[in-house]
Design a protein around this motif. Sequence first.
Motif, mmCIF file in Angstrom:
data_model
loop_
_atom_site.group_PDB
_atom_site.id
_atom_site.type_symbol
_atom_site.label_atom_id
_atom_site.label_comp_id
_atom_site.label_asym_id
_atom_site.label_seq_id
_atom_site.Cartn_x
_atom_site.Cartn_y
_atom_site.Cartn_z
ATOM 1 N N ALA A 56 0.837 -1.201 0.000
ATOM 2 C CA ALA A 56 0.000 0.000 0.000
ATOM 3 C C ALA A 56 0.873 1.252 0.000
ATOM 4 O O ALA A 56 0.637 2.188 -0.760
ATOM 5 C CB ALA A 56 -0.933 -0.011 1.203
ATOM 6 N N ILE A 61 -1.288 4.133 -1.385
ATOM 7 C CA ILE A 61 -2.686 3.771 -1.130
ATOM 8 C C ILE A 61 -2.880 3.631 0.373
ATOM 9 O O ILE A 61 -2.017 3.123 1.076
ATOM 10 C CB ILE A 61 -3.025 2.423 -1.811
ATOM 11 C CG1 ILE A 61 -3.005 2.580 -3.327
ATOM 12 C CG2 ILE A 61 -4.367 1.878 -1.350
ATOM 13 C CD1 ILE A 61 -3.108 1.264 -4.066
ATOM 14 N N GLU A 62 -4.018 4.094 0.870
ATOM 15 C CA GLU A 62 -4.360 3.870 2.275
ATOM 16 C C GLU A 62 -5.108 2.554 2.400
ATOM 17 O O GLU A 62 -6.032 2.287 1.628
ATOM 18 C CB GLU A 62 -5.259 5.001 2.782
ATOM 19 C CG GLU A 62 -4.507 6.226 3.205
ATOM 20 C CD GLU A 62 -5.405 7.222 3.907
ATOM 21 O OE1 GLU A 62 -6.258 6.804 4.731
ATOM 22 O OE2 GLU A 62 -5.259 8.415 3.618
ATOM 23 N N VAL A 63 -4.698 1.734 3.367
ATOM 24 C CA VAL A 63 -5.423 0.498 3.640
ATOM 25 C C VAL A 63 -5.795 0.448 5.112
ATOM 26 O O VAL A 63 -5.083 0.980 5.962
ATOM 27 C CB VAL A 63 -4.614 -0.774 3.269
ATOM 28 C CG1 VAL A 63 -4.397 -0.871 1.777
ATOM 29 C CG2 VAL A 63 -3.318 -0.857 4.027
ATOM 30 N N THR A 64 -6.930 -0.175 5.370
ATOM 31 C CA THR A 64 -7.359 -0.434 6.740
ATOM 32 C C THR A 64 -7.403 -1.942 6.907
ATOM 33 O O THR A 64 -8.133 -2.633 6.185
ATOM 34 C CB THR A 64 -8.760 0.161 7.004
ATOM 35 O OG1 THR A 64 -8.703 1.568 6.785
ATOM 36 C CG2 THR A 64 -9.219 -0.133 8.420
ATOM 37 N N LYS A 89 -12.303 0.329 0.433
ATOM 38 C CA LYS A 89 -11.985 1.750 0.582
ATOM 39 C C LYS A 89 -13.225 2.644 0.623
ATOM 40 O O LYS A 89 -13.144 3.792 1.041
ATOM 41 C CB LYS A 89 -11.050 2.205 -0.537
ATOM 42 C CG LYS A 89 -11.660 2.153 -1.923
ATOM 43 C CD LYS A 89 -10.659 2.594 -2.976
ATOM 44 C CE LYS A 89 -11.279 2.541 -4.353
ATOM 45 N NZ LYS A 89 -10.317 2.944 -5.384
ATOM 46 N N ASP A 90 -14.379 2.136 0.191
ATOM 47 C CA ASP A 90 -15.598 2.939 0.189
ATOM 48 C C ASP A 90 -16.222 2.972 1.584
ATOM 49 O O ASP A 90 -16.010 2.068 2.393
ATOM 50 C CB ASP A 90 -16.614 2.371 -0.804
ATOM 51 C CG ASP A 90 -16.087 2.378 -2.240
ATOM 52 O OD1 ASP A 90 -15.172 3.170 -2.536
ATOM 53 O OD2 ASP A 90 -16.599 1.573 -3.048
ATOM 54 N N CYS A 96 -11.962 -3.068 -3.104
ATOM 55 C CA CYS A 96 -10.604 -3.304 -2.623
ATOM 56 C C CYS A 96 -9.741 -2.082 -2.917
ATOM 57 O O CYS A 96 -9.781 -1.536 -4.026
ATOM 58 C CB CYS A 96 -10.013 -4.532 -3.311
ATOM 59 S SG CYS A 96 -8.290 -4.835 -2.863
ATOM 60 N N PRO A 97 -8.942 -1.634 -1.944
ATOM 61 C CA PRO A 97 -8.109 -0.454 -2.186
ATOM 62 C C PRO A 97 -7.066 -0.644 -3.289
ATOM 63 O O PRO A 97 -6.587 0.333 -3.857
ATOM 64 C CB PRO A 97 -7.440 -0.202 -0.826
ATOM 65 C CG PRO A 97 -7.636 -1.436 -0.035
ATOM 66 C CD PRO A 97 -8.824 -2.141 -0.575
#
Length: 198
Positions: A56, A61-64, A89-90, A96-97
């Motif tokens: 990421a 890219i931001e990932v959780t 990501k939504d 998927c991010p």
Amino acid sequence: MKGDLSFFSIWKILDFSCVEECSQCCIEREYYPTIQFGKIGVLVMPEEKEKMVSLAEKNDIEVTILPRIGVSETKSEPKTILAYQMMGKDMDGNTCPFLDTKSSKRSPHGGYVCKIYENRPLACRAYPVIQSLPLGLDPKCKFCQSCGTPSGNVNSELESLILIQKKMDTKAPYIWRYATGTGESQDKDLIKTGWFLI
């Protein structure tokens, strides 16, 4: 489940391939096991977690990544996490991010491109084979809906699922599931967050 791939040999219909322009499995997330647990993310094994975070960062890219399944020897919260989940990501938990929905790039079948396809998690490698009793294919997969049951081309997917199952095998007396707090806005009052003993 035993590591026997032979049950696929009884299916005599089609080889699996992605349906043209489909990216549904990378976009749609579901509530599981109930709406109270929120939408689930992509299953990520503990040894894959840091790799996903690193990929990421590399792709800006931001990932959780949240816990998914934990275990404990007592009824206190889990001490060991067997699996994590990478959230969509939504705001509703979808997409998927790592799915490239902004560029004009397309995969060989015309769907959106996965930015980490060669490094995707085991769970993505296993799809559309899913853990069910009996073992089966995701009924939400567009190929399975429109073309029927594949006869071949799914051995690597099955092997990935078997590997996931081996990694999640536990003798711990208490198993926990993490409620993500993520879902559709109209469901926000029903969705919980945190660990729940299952």
